[in-house]
Design a protein around this motif. Structure first.
Motif, PDB file in Angstrom:
ATOM      1  N   ALA A  42       0.838  -1.207   0.000  1.00 44.80           N
ATOM      2  CA  ALA A  42       0.000   0.000   0.000  1.00 44.80           C
ATOM      3  C   ALA A  42       0.871   1.254   0.000  1.00 44.80           C
ATOM      4  O   ALA A  42       0.611   2.211  -0.742  1.00 44.80           O
ATOM      5  N   THR A  73       2.526   1.626  -3.468  1.00 48.73           N
ATOM      6  CA  THR A  73       1.646   1.642  -4.640  1.00 48.73           C
ATOM      7  C   THR A  73       0.643   2.787  -4.626  1.00 48.73           C
ATOM      8  O   THR A  73       0.434   3.446  -5.652  1.00 48.73           O
ATOM      9  N   TRP A  74      -0.003   3.029  -3.488  1.00 50.08           N
ATOM     10  CA  TRP A  74      -1.140   3.958  -3.450  1.00 50.08           C
ATOM     11  C   TRP A  74      -0.936   5.174  -2.544  1.00 50.08           C
ATOM     12  O   TRP A  74      -1.415   6.254  -2.859  1.00 50.08           O
ATOM     13  N   TYR A 134       0.081   8.821  -3.467  1.00 51.58           N
ATOM     14  CA  TYR A 134      -0.888   9.802  -3.981  1.00 51.58           C
ATOM     15  C   TYR A 134      -1.366  10.764  -2.893  1.00 51.58           C
ATOM     16  O   TYR A 134      -1.959  11.810  -3.212  1.00 51.58           O
ATOM     17  N   ILE A 176      -8.618   9.489  -1.497  1.00 54.30           N
ATOM     18  CA  ILE A 176      -8.229   8.077  -1.567  1.00 54.30           C
ATOM     19  C   ILE A 176      -8.990   7.372  -2.679  1.00 54.30           C
ATOM     20  O   ILE A 176      -8.422   6.606  -3.466  1.00 54.30           O
ATOM     21  N   ILE A 189      -7.750   7.601  -6.306  1.00 50.45           N
ATOM     22  CA  ILE A 189      -6.517   6.946  -6.736  1.00 50.45           C
ATOM     23  C   ILE A 189      -6.853   5.989  -7.883  1.00 50.45           C
ATOM     24  O   ILE A 189      -7.802   5.215  -7.794  1.00 50.45           O
ATOM     25  N   THR A 247      -7.406   2.956 -10.361  1.00 51.49           N
ATOM     26  CA  THR A 247      -7.471   1.506 -10.225  1.00 51.49           C
ATOM     27  C   THR A 247      -8.122   0.916 -11.471  1.00 51.49           C
ATOM     28  O   THR A 247      -8.954   1.576 -12.104  1.00 51.49           O
ATOM     29  N   ILE A 282      -9.912   2.202  -4.767  1.00 45.27           N
ATOM     30  CA  ILE A 282      -8.911   1.867  -3.759  1.00 45.27           C
ATOM     31  C   ILE A 282      -9.495   2.262  -2.409  1.00 45.27           C
ATOM     32  O   ILE A 282      -9.913   3.402  -2.216  1.00 45.27           O
ATOM     33  N   HIS A 285      -9.466   2.094   2.026  1.00 46.09           N
ATOM     34  CA  HIS A 285      -8.693   1.961   3.262  1.00 46.09           C
ATOM     35  C   HIS A 285      -9.139   0.733   4.042  1.00 46.09           C
ATOM     36  O   HIS A 285      -8.333  -0.037   4.548  1.00 46.09           O
ATOM     37  N   ARG A 311      -6.802  -1.962  -0.248  1.00 48.27           N
ATOM     38  CA  ARG A 311      -6.836  -2.736  -1.494  1.00 48.27           C
ATOM     39  C   ARG A 311      -8.002  -2.231  -2.343  1.00 48.27           C
ATOM     40  O   ARG A 311      -8.864  -1.502  -1.851  1.00 48.27           O
ATOM     41  N   PRO A 312      -8.100  -2.635  -3.610  1.00 50.28           N
ATOM     42  CA  PRO A 312      -9.300  -2.336  -4.399  1.00 50.28           C
ATOM     43  C   PRO A 312     -10.500  -3.070  -3.806  1.00 50.28           C
ATOM     44  O   PRO A 312     -10.426  -4.254  -3.492  1.00 50.28           O
TER      45      PRO A 312
END
Length: 279
Positions: free
Chosen positions: A59, A62-63, A66, A118, A121, A123, A175, A177, A202-203
């Protein structure tokens, strides 16, 4: 307090040089607060489960980039101790703000705005894939709850029907939390909120990030729902509310099973309360 030979300290020193442990009596044992030679403070977060360690490390790389300074920054990871070295971010834990206070309302509004960020982001996850996954998860938790006699056969059948319906439900992917609640928000003096704890990120279905708030906070404080959604900038439709209600079934069964496994009466009670409220 960590011992001088603690492997986590050795990990920190490899990346920061000399460090000193900072007093933090209210901090749970899996967190260690440190300061480097210049006084800059850092956290080491240690996991017990390798899967969660890997998910949170992913996490951060990757995310969370942002989110800029609205989240801790990852300095390094240590698979040997399942630890992440993170920058410390300022703010008061929103779960400890006085109920009904202006500060609590500010935290909910700012957290709503952060959640919008969030969910923006990028996906490639598809809503249909997420729906099928969540239907399977609900069915799995129903099996676990039934096998430990936490729900009846009749309740299990009801959950299986819900799982089938959930798998065919239209929903937005984002995406997420997935533990989005005040204990993971830090309110700064300037009114901004920073977010922590990304081990579940995660997605998933976008509205899953609102479900825990709806079931645990907004039921007794509807004004906080209005404040949060104003910050989020995305009003909820009747379909959204129905979907959030469906997600309550997953949370109820998860709380029941995990409460039973951990001998956590509060978590078990939360699960039973949610189960009783389903309609």
């Amino acid at each position: 307090m960590a011992a001088p030979h603690d492997a986590r300290l050795q990990f920190a020193r490899r990346h920061l040089g000399p460090v000193t442990i900072q007093p933090s009596p209210d901090m749970p044992p899996h967190l260690l607060l440190l300061a480097d030679a210049s006084g800059t403070r850092y956290l080491i977060k240690q996991h017990r489960d390798p899967g969660r360690f890997e998910r949170e490390a992913r996490a951060y790389t990757t995310w969370i980039t942002y989110l800029g300074d609205r989240a801790p920054q990852l300095i390094a990871t240590d698979p040997a101790t399942l630890s992440l070295l993170l920058t410390e971010v300022p703010g008061r834990n929103a779960a400890l703000l006085p109920p009904g206070s202006i500060a609590e309302r500010r935290a909910h509004h700012a957290a709503g705005a952060m959640l919008r960020q969030i969910h923006q982001i990028p996906t490639v996850a598809a809503g249909t894939t997420i729906a099928a996954y969540l239907g399977q998860r609900l069915s799995l938790w129903a099996d676990r709850a039934h096998s430990t006699n936490l729900i009846s056969s009749c309740q299990r059948s009801e959950m299986e029907a819900r799982a089938t319906a959930l798998a065919d439900t239209t929903m937005d992917a984002a995406i997420c939390h997935l533990d989005y609640q005040p204990r993971n928000w830090l309110l700064a003096d300037d009114g901004t909120v920073r977010i922590v704890d990304f081990e579940h990120m995660r997605p998933d279905a976008r509205l899953r990030d609102l479900a825990r708030l709806a079931h645990s906070y907004w039921a007794t404080a509807p004004d906080l729902r209005a404040v949060f959604l104003d910050g989020y900038g995305h009003p909820l439709t009747a379909h959204d509310d129905q979907l959030i209600q469906q997600f309550a079934a997953i949370e109820a069964l998860t709380a029941l099973v995990q409460g039973h496994q951990r001998d956590d009466a509060q978590l078990t009670s939360h699960g039973r309360l949610l189960l009783a409220q389903l309609h």
